[in-house]
Write a protein that holds these residues in place. Structure first.
Motif, PDB file in Angstrom:
ATOM      1  N   CYS A  52       0.826  -1.210   0.000  1.00 34.45           N
ATOM      2  CA  CYS A  52       0.000   0.000   0.000  1.00 34.45           C
ATOM      3  C   CYS A  52       0.858   1.259   0.000  1.00 34.45           C
ATOM      4  N   TYR A  53       1.947   1.261   0.744  1.00 33.38           N
ATOM      5  CA  TYR A  53       2.824   2.433   0.812  1.00 33.38           C
ATOM      6  C   TYR A  53       3.475   2.716  -0.544  1.00 33.38           C
ATOM      7  N   GLU A  54       3.940   1.696  -1.230  1.00 35.86           N
ATOM      8  CA  GLU A  54       4.548   1.886  -2.536  1.00 35.86           C
ATOM      9  C   GLU A  54       3.520   2.370  -3.564  1.00 35.86           C
ATOM     10  N   CYS A  55       2.325   1.848  -3.492  1.00 40.06           N
ATOM     11  CA  CYS A  55       1.276   2.310  -4.405  1.00 40.06           C
ATOM     12  C   CYS A  55       0.930   3.769  -4.150  1.00 40.06           C
ATOM     13  N   PHE A  56       0.894   4.181  -2.887  1.00 42.78           N
ATOM     14  CA  PHE A  56       0.597   5.576  -2.547  1.00 42.78           C
ATOM     15  C   PHE A  56       1.692   6.507  -3.062  1.00 42.78           C
ATOM     16  N   LYS A  57       2.951   6.113  -2.964  1.00 36.97           N
ATOM     17  CA  LYS A  57       4.039   6.931  -3.477  1.00 36.97           C
ATOM     18  C   LYS A  57       3.927   7.105  -4.983  1.00 36.97           C
ATOM     19  N   LEU A  58       3.609   6.075  -5.701  1.00 34.89           N
ATOM     20  CA  LEU A  58       3.457   6.182  -7.147  1.00 34.89           C
ATOM     21  C   LEU A  58       2.286   7.080  -7.516  1.00 34.89           C
ATOM     22  N   TRP A  59       1.192   6.992  -6.788  1.00 33.84           N
ATOM     23  CA  TRP A  59       0.021   7.815  -7.084  1.00 33.84           C
ATOM     24  C   TRP A  59       0.278   9.288  -6.786  1.00 33.84           C
ATOM     25  N   GLN A  60       1.052   9.600  -5.740  1.00 31.46           N
ATOM     26  CA  GLN A  60       1.299  10.984  -5.334  1.00 31.46           C
ATOM     27  C   GLN A  60       2.274  11.688  -6.280  1.00 31.46           C
ATOM     28  N   HIS A  61       3.313  11.096  -6.701  1.00 30.46           N
ATOM     29  CA  HIS A  61       4.338  11.737  -7.520  1.00 30.46           C
ATOM     30  C   HIS A  61       4.121  11.528  -9.007  1.00 30.46           C
ATOM     31  N   GLY A  62       3.209  10.752  -9.394  1.00 33.47           N
ATOM     32  CA  GLY A  62       2.981  10.534 -10.806  1.00 33.47           C
ATOM     33  C   GLY A  62       4.002   9.576 -11.367  1.00 33.47           C
ATOM     34  N   PRO A  63       3.855   9.341 -12.662  1.00 34.74           N
ATOM     35  CA  PRO A  63       4.816   8.406 -13.273  1.00 34.74           C
ATOM     36  C   PRO A  63       6.193   9.023 -13.358  1.00 34.74           C
ATOM     37  N   ALA A  64       7.155   8.290 -13.115  1.00 30.92           N
ATOM     38  CA  ALA A  64       8.535   8.783 -13.153  1.00 30.92           C
ATOM     39  C   ALA A  64       8.939   9.108 -14.584  1.00 30.92           C
ATOM     40  N   GLU A  65       9.632  10.340 -14.747  1.00 30.58           N
ATOM     41  CA  GLU A  65      10.084  10.757 -16.072  1.00 30.58           C
ATOM     42  C   GLU A  65      11.294   9.946 -16.487  1.00 30.58           C
ATOM     43  N   ALA A  66      11.324   9.712 -17.777  1.00 32.15           N
ATOM     44  CA  ALA A  66      12.457   8.946 -18.286  1.00 32.15           C
ATOM     45  C   ALA A  66      13.705   9.819 -18.252  1.00 32.15           C
ATOM     46  N   PRO A  67      14.818   9.343 -17.851  1.00 31.20           N
ATOM     47  CA  PRO A  67      16.041  10.143 -17.790  1.00 31.20           C
ATOM     48  C   PRO A  67      16.471  10.582 -19.185  1.00 31.20           C
ATOM     49  N   GLU A  68      16.935  11.883 -19.272  1.00 28.60           N
ATOM     50  CA  GLU A  68      17.355  12.447 -20.553  1.00 28.60           C
ATOM     51  C   GLU A  68      18.650  11.794 -21.008  1.00 28.60           C
ATOM     52  N   GLU A  69      18.638  11.448 -22.286  1.00 24.97           N
ATOM     53  CA  GLU A  69      19.821  10.804 -22.819  1.00 24.97           C
ATOM     54  C   GLU A  69      20.944  11.819 -22.976  1.00 24.97           C
ATOM     55  N   PRO A  70      22.164  11.491 -22.654  1.00 25.56           N
ATOM     56  CA  PRO A  70      23.283  12.448 -22.776  1.00 25.56           C
ATOM     57  C   PRO A  70      23.562  12.784 -24.240  1.00 25.56           C
ATOM     58  N   ARG A  71      23.810  14.106 -24.500  1.00 26.53           N
ATOM     59  CA  ARG A  71      24.100  14.562 -25.860  1.00 26.53           C
ATOM     60  C   ARG A  71      25.603  14.493 -26.099  1.00 26.53           C
ATOM     61  N   PRO A  72      25.994  14.209 -27.322  1.00 26.98           N
ATOM     62  CA  PRO A  72      27.443  14.141 -27.604  1.00 26.98           C
ATOM     63  C   PRO A  72      28.057  15.536 -27.670  1.00 26.98           C
ATOM     64  N   GLU A  73      29.190  15.744 -27.043  1.00 24.96           N
ATOM     65  CA  GLU A  73      29.902  17.013 -27.042  1.00 24.96           C
ATOM     66  C   GLU A  73      30.666  17.192 -28.355  1.00 24.96           C
ATOM     67  N   PRO A  74      30.821  18.533 -28.837  1.00 25.38           N
ATOM     68  CA  PRO A  74      31.572  18.755 -30.099  1.00 25.38           C
ATOM     69  C   PRO A  74      33.016  18.371 -29.943  1.00 25.38           C
ATOM     70  N   PHE A  75      33.543  17.886 -31.057  1.00 28.75           N
ATOM     71  CA  PHE A  75      34.931  17.439 -31.021  1.00 28.75           C
ATOM     72  C   PHE A  75      35.882  18.642 -31.066  1.00 28.75           C
ATOM     73  N   GLN A  76      36.804  18.675 -30.163  1.00 30.34           N
ATOM     74  CA  GLN A  76      37.837  19.718 -30.107  1.00 30.34           C
ATOM     75  C   GLN A  76      39.190  19.058 -30.245  1.00 30.34           C
ATOM     76  N   ALA A  77      39.867  19.461 -31.369  1.00 29.62           N
ATOM     77  CA  ALA A  77      41.189  18.877 -31.594  1.00 29.62           C
ATOM     78  C   ALA A  77      42.218  19.557 -30.705  1.00 29.62           C
ATOM     79  N   GLY A  78      43.067  18.852 -30.153  1.00 29.46           N
ATOM     80  CA  GLY A  78      44.132  19.404 -29.329  1.00 29.46           C
ATOM     81  C   GLY A  78      45.258  20.004 -30.174  1.00 29.46           C
ATOM     82  N   ARG A  79      46.006  20.949 -29.590  1.00 27.13           N
ATOM     83  CA  ARG A  79      47.127  21.571 -30.294  1.00 27.13           C
ATOM     84  C   ARG A  79      48.272  20.588 -30.409  1.00 27.13           C
TER      85      ARG A  79
END
Length: 263
Positions: free
Chosen positions: A212-239
């Motif tokens: 019952c406690y776990e069901c109440f937590k899910l009902w109160q906070h809503g469905p959990a958002e899916a974690p944002e996928e990490p974006r690739p950083e631009p390539f920087q060539a070294g000197r």
């Protein structure tokens, strides 16, 4: 004269002859060993008649156990030929049979092993096997029964023991007759039952509370958002510096322009 006749009669009854065969002064009985299952719903355990037949039997003679219902004991007739030996199936019609064929070597005078018994009715596999005429099959009812041992040679019955006392098997109790009233149970049994019931109740309540406690937590906070996928950083060539080539010298400035005379 009367005294002589009485003496002869007592001798005949005590151990000698009755209808042409010798009577052995031994009475079969259920084993007195402290063991479980001496008498069940279809079997019983007899005391082995060790050192009983030595004066009456030869090594070639066969020793049988006769089993009858108590009301058929007087009607049983000792067989005079092997063909007259009643098989296990006769228990349902003539109310008596012979089984557990053995010889003199099976009942020696030396002390047998502790716990050694003769289990009557112990062969359930040959109950419906017509080829096993001397089956030691299970007894079909509580009885009561009586048994005796019979010595047979090539000429017929030779010696016999006395009949045992009545042997009554255990009878299964109908489920309707089983008393389930708690008041007739022992105090220890009641205490153990109450403790086990309480533990089961506590575990069940804890499990339901967690769900019952776990069901109440899910009902109160809503469905959990899916974690944002990490974006690739631009390539920087070294000197990159080449250390093995020295730097080029500065380029000299061009020479000044010269005045050219006009023609």
């Amino acid at each position: 004269m009367t005294a002589v006749l009485l003496l002869l009669l007592l001798l005949l009854i005590s151990c000698k002859t009755l209808a042409g065969i010798e009577v052995i002064s031994y009475t079969p009985r259920v084993s007195e060993l402290p063991m479980e299952g001496k008498v069940t719903g279809s079997t019983f355990a007899l005391e082995p008649p060790n050192c009983i037949f030595d004066p009456f039997a030869n090594s070639s003679d066969s020793i049988w156990l006769v089993v009858t219902f108590i009301n058929a004991t007087a009607k049983f007739k000792n067989p005079t030929t092997p063909q007259q030996i009643p098989p296990y199936e006769d228990l349902y019609t003539a109310y008596g049979y012979m089984t557990m064929k053995s010889t003199l070597s099976h009942y020696p005078c030396k002390k047998g092993k502790e716990g050694n018994v003769l289990r009557v009715g112990n062969e359930s596999s040959c109950k419906n096997d017509d080829s096993r005429t001397h089956c030691n099959g299970p007894l079909p009812s509580p009885g009561p029964f009586r048994v005796k041992f019979l010595v047979i040679d090539s000429s017929g019955s030779k010696a016999e023991t006395r009949w045992s006392g009545p042997i009554t098997l255990n009878k299964a109790q109908l489920w309707r007759a089983v008393d389930t009233w708690p008041g007739r149970r022992s105090g220890d049994m009641i205490v153990i039952t109450v403790i086990l019931s309480s533990l089961c109740g506590v575990v069940t309540i804890g499990f339901l509370s967690t769900v019952c406690y776990e069901c109440f937590k899910l009902w109160q906070h809503g469905p959990a958002e899916a974690p944002e996928e990490p974006r690739p950083e631009p390539f920087q060539a070294g000197r990159y510096d080449t250390h093995h080539i020295p730097p080029a010298p500065p380029v000299p400035p061009p020479p000044p322009a010269m005045d050219v005379p006009s023609p």
